[in-house]
Design a protein around this motif. Structure first.
Motif, PDB file in Angstrom:
ATOM      1  N   PRO A 120     -33.948  51.264  50.355  1.00 31.53           N
ATOM      2  CA  PRO A 120     -34.180  50.259  49.297  1.00 31.53           C
ATOM      3  C   PRO A 120     -33.133  49.159  49.280  1.00 31.53           C
ATOM      4  N   SER A 152     -34.120  45.998  51.447  1.00 28.11           N
ATOM      5  CA  SER A 152     -34.973  45.016  50.780  1.00 28.11           C
ATOM      6  C   SER A 152     -34.188  44.233  49.737  1.00 28.11           C
ATOM      7  N   TYR A 158     -27.109  40.551  53.010  1.00 27.82           N
ATOM      8  CA  TYR A 158     -27.470  41.413  54.129  1.00 27.82           C
ATOM      9  C   TYR A 158     -26.268  41.729  55.015  1.00 27.82           C
ATOM     10  N   PHE A 169     -36.883  50.415  57.001  1.00 27.17           N
ATOM     11  CA  PHE A 169     -38.002  50.145  56.100  1.00 27.17           C
ATOM     12  C   PHE A 169     -38.047  51.117  54.926  1.00 27.17           C
ATOM     13  N   LEU A 227     -31.923  41.766  51.691  1.00 25.01           N
ATOM     14  CA  LEU A 227     -32.724  40.686  52.254  1.00 25.01           C
ATOM     15  C   LEU A 227     -33.205  39.724  51.175  1.00 25.01           C
ATOM     16  N   THR A 228     -33.619  40.259  50.038  1.00 28.82           N
ATOM     17  CA  THR A 228     -34.071  39.404  48.937  1.00 28.82           C
ATOM     18  C   THR A 228     -32.942  38.511  48.434  1.00 28.82           C
TER      19      THR A 228
END
Length: 322
Positions: free
Chosen positions: A84, A87, A271, A81, A90-91
């Protein structure tokens, strides 16, 4: 007579009860079934169950392959989490999947509808559509660079003939993922065959009834064809969603293979690519295992949502929904 009867009763009482023939037959069938399943069970235990269990353990450790694993608890998950690039990856992956899956299914269905009308020639075209699926993913990645080259690629050359200035597919971050989406349509063959089989299973009586009721072609498609093949469509959507969330080969070959450091790397950082880098380039096996379990959770949640939505949208022969 009394003595003989008593002797027979005594023998019957002393002898063990006979196993019924049906029960003995079931025992033999069960043994045969276990023997036939044994290779799969052994393979599942060795290559699926054990790696799952071991990766769950490694996700709680700091392991670099060289040294022994050291237990760190949930530190790897906490780091997920704070990273960076997680994220970002994943985006990129979710964007690719959300755009690619509907387009992939639409193209597959359109080709299946055309094949359903092809008659005797459908066998030839089935082979033609499925052959690209046999192409090695690495070759597809290289082909992507050749076709989508912004300066001399075939795609931009074709667009130039109609007066369109094609984008820089491989270097412009805004066009990297759309280009990969378009390239993924190269392998629609397997989905086309699944949907074609479903189309051929729709009873002709339903079309005849709809025609007698005055339904136009588009009405027959949405009221007869689509509901009757909805289980196959749902299967194709789920399978391709899972595949989209695990996209790796083509993007890695095109943008990360052989030390490639083009500007489009971050835009193509999916990912599973980042997971691969952590595991085999940086040797962060514990962190990579935690990433794998996060991806597993994401896939489970997405599939569960799709299954829930399908209760209202998927039609089965026994009725709508489950």
């Amino acid at each position: 007579m009394t003595a003989l009867a008593s002797t027979g009763e005594a023998r019957a009482a002393s002898s063990p009860p006979r196993v019924p023939r049906r029960r003995r037959g079931r025992v033999r069938e069960n043994r045969a079934a276990v023997l036939f399943l044994a290779p799969w069970l052994i393979g599942f235990a060795v290559f699926t169950a054990w790696p799952l269990i071991y990766s769950a353990y490694l996700s709680l450790t700091d392991y670099d392959v060289i040294n022994d694993p050291s237990f760190v608890g949930f530190d790897n998950y906490a780091e997920l989490f704070a990273d960076p690039k997680i994220s970002l990856a994943l985006t990129n992956t979710l964007f690719f999947t959300v755009v690619q899956v509907p387009l992939y299914v639409a193209v597959s269905l359109a080709l299946a509808l055309l094949l359903a009308r092809a008659g005797r020639a459908s066998g030839f075209f089935r082979t033609v559509f499925f052959l690209p699926k046999m192409t090695p993913p690495v070759a597809v990645g290289i082909l992507f660079l050749l076709l989508f080259n912004g300066q001399s690629g075939l795609i931009n050359s074709a667009l130039g003939t109609v007066g369109i200035d094609g984008p820089s597919w491989t270097t412009d971050p805004a066009w990297v993922k759309p280009g990969l989406v378009i390239m993924s349509l190269w392998t629609v063959g397997s989905s086309v065959l699944i949907l074609l089989a479903a189309l051929r299973g729709v009873p002709e009586e339903l079309y005849e009834s709809a025609t007698l009721d005055g339904a136009a072609a588009w009405r027959r498609f949405f009221s007869v064809t689509l509901p009757m093949i909805s289980p196959a469509v749902f299967f194709v959507v789920v399978v391709n969603t899972i595949a989209g969330l695990q996209t790796f080969d083509e993007a890695y070959t095109a943008f990360f293979g052989a030390g490639n450091t083009t500007y489009g790397n971050d835009a193509a950082l999916f990912y599973v690519i980042y997971l691969f880098q952590q595991a085999f380039q940086f040797l962060n096996m514990g962190y990579a295992s935690a990433m794998a379990w996060l991806l597993f959770l994401v896939i489970m949640v997405v599939t569960a949502i799709q299954a829930f939505v399908s209760r209202r949208l998927v039609h089965y022969e026994g009725g709508s929904g489950r």
